[in-house]
Design an enzyme around this catalytic site. Structure first.
Site, PDB file in Angstrom:
ATOM      1  N   ASP A 288       4.880   2.745  -4.649  1.00  0.00           N
ATOM      2  CA  ASP A 288       3.602   2.581  -3.968  1.00  0.00           C
ATOM      3  C   ASP A 288       2.643   3.582  -4.612  1.00  0.00           C
ATOM      4  OD1 ASP A 288       1.523   1.863  -2.359  1.00  0.00           O
ATOM      5  OD2 ASP A 288       2.579   2.128  -0.473  1.00  0.00           O
TER       6      ASP A 288
HETATM    7  C1  BGC Z   1      -0.685   0.657  -0.206  1.00  0.00           C
HETATM    8  C2  BGC Z   1      -0.071  -0.545  -0.871  1.00  0.00           C
HETATM    9  C3  BGC Z   1      -1.057  -1.156  -1.834  1.00  0.00           C
HETATM   10  C4  BGC Z   1      -1.494  -0.092  -2.830  1.00  0.00           C
HETATM   11  C5  BGC Z   1      -2.481  -0.595  -3.854  1.00  0.00           C
HETATM   12  C6  BGC Z   1      -1.275   1.640  -1.207  1.00  0.00           C
HETATM   13  O1  BGC Z   1      -2.015   2.615  -0.557  1.00  0.00           O
HETATM   14  O2  BGC Z   1       0.276   1.303   0.589  1.00  0.00           O
HETATM   15  O3  BGC Z   1       0.318  -1.494   0.081  1.00  0.00           O
HETATM   16  O4  BGC Z   1      -0.505  -2.250  -2.479  1.00  0.00           O
HETATM   17  O5  BGC Z   1      -2.102   0.984  -2.121  1.00  0.00           O
HETATM   18  O6  BGC Z   1      -3.693  -0.876  -3.279  1.00  0.00           O
END
Ligand code: BGC
Length: 796
Positions: A288
């Site tokens: 993530d």
């Molecule tokens: C989130 C993810 C997301 C990623 C990219 C993160 O903060 O937890 O779910 O895909 O950002 O935007």
């Protein structure tokens, strides 16, 4: 001859192997260490992410501040590809390695709708949120939604969708529950698999996230989830297992949190033993955004790609290889996986995308899906569908006018338009009281001006409901019926609160319902409440007041039309709850340990302060959350411990009735255990029924929940009098529970009760079979053991 062969050899030596032409291992072998390290980290951070972590404010972006300028070059690279995408991977053009573009999210593709110096627009379709999609219990429909989202991904030049998201609804206050499906792992896994198949049918990748046990947003980047192996295997990992085995997603995104002391993205147990060895996952694992802390541990764990990526991570990887702290073979394996998926991407294949997906068709599908997932919670005296003569409607509640189409953060979509409830009603031919509409417009405008500005990842501030006591009776005199909408929003980075105005009604909302219902009832007219919410709220204290309650969820850009379709009777509601609505927050089995406790330095086991669930920046100190309820999550708890809910798991009303008959269990044509049951529409309206199979397993050896969902199916549209025979396969896996001592799935000997119902508490038919000998269904890796004993809830 000799001469030309020598020339060819020389040329071949000069021309390095090209991805797609030479075998992947040859391409990896031709890479320098620096090239390898660059491939394992993304191209850099996105502006939206910088805003999320507070490094940039929306003012910075608007005014192009110095901080903004400094980040802009890095961001530009991804933005140049597809503006608003969450990230991209590095290119190594020397070896024919292309960049891959990744963009959110669960309710539709999230990219910027406009671009600098470009008159075109790039809006995407806002589909219903995941919780609504799960409430359809319709895997074919979810697959179609997946196809449409996948098509928008493809036609906008994106390679990977960062969705679906499938963490379990452990607690109703998790701020991201709207992005997730259910409290039950079977519903979660099957709906996820359907979505993945749909998305990937378009030749783009799906990324299932956030792996795993990421059920809390507070302090999400430093939270340690302490959970038993059994609860992990049976609940928190199970949806991912089903999705991997049924649909082979191209990618898995590891979660921010730690599991039993180790960051998910650094857990070899999770990413290699469980995901790859036990389940046979073939794709790539990405972190993530900025998750985890040690890039070398991440590589070793099998977290192949670090997103959004930065040069410090690449440098750490290079240094570790040079210092013999990271075996280059491991790195090679990470890269092989990245390149293997790249070969499938449209970007690599040179697909000429149009930037013009079929938005009109997709809007129609969003409307269909929205309607299918709405859940009729209450319908006294056939208040719905609205009777023929009911045409003039008085519409109350701020969100009737400002409908909430979906949650905030990366799960939000930039859609071209949204249909409010008043517009939906007008489109359906109703007359909306204009005087009331005028009052609300003025009130909302005035109050909105007073709200502080929020950034994209902050919880949107809401305005209090207007006091309607002076107009309610007048409206009752002028209208045929009242509709009141209650709205809730939430999003990434914050959990919800259990107090008034969030889980519970605000005083002003309660007053509005009482005032309006009493005025309309006095005039012999009905009052309908619409819930425009993304997660579970308290309903028990007020549900007796209105005549009908429709749980509309957040149905995307067509929300207003969807609601009108249901209340007008154009469509008979067939959605059912995929998560329980408890009587009160304290009844939730995890209410005593959510959202975790802050750990003072060295005070791991002492009584630490409870982390506040109030919105705001997360505490920086490490914290932990202990899943003391073990396997008793959702209905598994309420049913085993006799705790009555407000609306149970699997519940949902229809405008017609269904009867169940002819239940039979036996071997099907392939000699596998199967159950059949007939479902007949005995009412007078065409409709669909969600049929649920629960199994109550013997519990001599292991304690078990009172019953667990092991199959579900939705009938086709049945006309009055029509019958459909539903067949459920019962694989031995669905009889088994996870035995921690042997790390295996065991189906105990004894009697298995098969309960077929219309909800978890409305079992219509029952049968059983006896198993003579215990079966070990599957042995799994020993993995993810908690570092200490977790004092779990025990069934009486
Ligand atoms: C989130 C993810 C997301 C990623 C990219 C993160 O903060 O937890 O779910 O895909 O950002 O935007």
């Amino acid at each position: 001859m000799i001469c030309s062969a020598a020339m060819c050899l020389a040329q071949c030596e000069k021309a390095p192997p090209q991805l797609g032409k030479a075998p992947v291992n040859k391409v990896v072998a031709a890479m320098t260490l620096e090239e390898k390290a660059s491939l394992t980290v993304g191209e850099g951070i996105s502006l939206s992410f910088l805003m999320q972590i507070g490094a940039l404010t929306s003012d910075d972006v608007e005014n192009k501040s110095e901080a903004y300028q400094a980040q802009a070059t890095m961001v530009k690279k991804t933005a140049d590809l597809v503006s608003g995408a969450a990230g991209a991977t590095h290119m190594v053009s020397r070896l024919g390695i292309n960049t891959m573009v990744l963009a959110d999210g669960p309710a539709g593709l999230r990219i910027n709708p406009t671009r600098e110096d470009d008159a075109n627009t790039y809006y995407c379709t806002a589909f219903p949120v995941a919780t609504l999609l799960a409430s359809t219990w319709d895997t074919d429909l979810v697959s179609k939604v997946g196809e449409a989202i996948g098509n928008e991904v493809l036609e906008n030049g994106v390679d990977f969708l960062l969705a679906p998201a499938l963490n379990l609804h452990r607690n109703p206050l998790c701020g991201r529950n709207f992005e997730y499906y259910s409290e039950d792992p079977l519903v979660t896994g099957k709906i996820t698999a359907a979505m993945v198949k749909g998305v990937q049918s378009q030749g783009v990748g799906a990324t299932i996230k956030h792996f795993a046990a990421n059920n809390t947003e507070t302090n999400r980047m430093a939270l340690d989830t302490c959970v038993s192996e059994r609860a992990l295997r049976e609940l928190y990992l199970e949806g991912f297992r089903i999705a991997v085995e049924d649909a082979q997603p191209w990618a898995v995104m590891s979660s921010y949190n730690k599991i039993n002391g180790t960051y998910a993205s650094e857990s070899h147990d999770l990413l290699t033993k469980v995901l790859r060895n036990d389940w046979g996952f073939k794709g790539v694992v990405m972190s993530d955004w900025s998750g985890g802390s040690d890039p070398v541990a991440q590589m070793k764990a099998g977290n192949d790609l670090l997103m959004p990526g930065n040069s410090t991570q690449a440098e750490a990887i290079i240094a570790a290889v040079k210092a013999d702290k990271l075996n280059e073979k491991i790195l090679d394996q990470n890269i092989q996986r990245i390149l293997n998926v790249q070969l499938k991407t449209p970007g690599f294949k040179g697909y000429k995308y149009s930037n013009k997906p079929a938005l009109k068709e997709h809007a129609e599908l969003a409307r269909k899906a929205g309607v299918e997932g709405m859940v009729l919670l209450k319908n006294s005296n056939k208040a719905l569908p609205l009777a023929e003569g009911v045409k003039k409607i008085a519409v109350f509640g701020n969100t009737s006018y400002n409908i909430i189409t979906g949650g905030t953060g990366s799960g939000d979509v930039n859609e071209a338009y949204s249909v409010s409830l008043v517009d939906g009603l007008k489109n359906a031919g109703y007359t909306v009281n204009e005087e009331l509409l005028g009052m609300y417009s003025e009130y909302i405008d005035e109050e909105t001006k007073k709200l502080p500005k929020t950034t994209m990842f902050e919880l949107p501030k809401t305005i209090e409901e207007m006091d309607v006591s002076s107009v309610a009776s007048k409206m009752a005199g002028k209208s045929d019926c009242a509709i009141i909408t209650l709205g809730r929003n939430s999003g990434e980075g914050n959990d919800r609160s259990s107090g008034k105005g969030d889980f519970c009604l605000a005083d002003a909302e309660e007053k509005m319902i009482k005032t309006v219902a009493s005025a309309f009832h006095k005039s012999g007219k009905k009052c309908v409440v619409i819930l425009n919410i993304g997660g579970v709220i308290e309903t028990a204290s007020w549900k007796d007041i209105p005549d009908a309650i429709l749980l509309a969820w957040q149905a995307g850009q067509e929300t207003g039309n969807c609601i009108a379709d249901v209340i007008s009777g154009k469509v008979n509601p067939s959605g059912k709850l995929a998560s329980t609505f408890p009587l009160k927050y304290d009844d939730v089995p995890s209410s005593g340990n959510f959202p975790g406790v802050v750990l003072e330095k060295g005070a791991r086991d002492s009584a630490e302060s409870q982390v506040s669930a109030a919105p705001g920046p997360p505490p920086s100190s490490p914290s932990e959350i202990v899943y003391r309820e073990g396997i008793y999550v959702g209905y598994r708890y309420y049913d085993s411990f006799n705790v009555a809910p407000s609306y149970e798991f699997g519940y949902g009303l229809s405008y017609t009735r269904f009867e169940y008959s002819n239940i039979n269990v036996g071997a099907d044509t392939s000699q596998k255990l199967a159950l059949t049951v007939d479902v007949t529409n005995t009412g007078d309206t065409t409709g669909r029924e969600v049929v649920q199979l629960y199994i109550a397993a013997p519990s001599e050896k292991m304690q078990k929940p009172e019953k667990e969902l092991k199959g579900f199916a939705k009938t086709r549209l049945l006309a009055p009098g029509e019958t459909e025979t539903i067949t459920f396969q019962i694989p031995s896996r669905s009889l088994a529970s996870f035995d921690t001592a042997s790390s295996s799935w065991i189906a105990e000997a004894g009697r298995y009760r098969l309960l077929v119902g219309s909800s978890s508490r409305d079992i219509r038919k029952e049968t059983y079979f006896d198993m003579v000998n215990e079966i070990v269904v599957k042995a799994d890796s020993r993995a993810l053991a908690p570092a200490r004993d977790i004092d779990e809830l025990k069934r009486n």
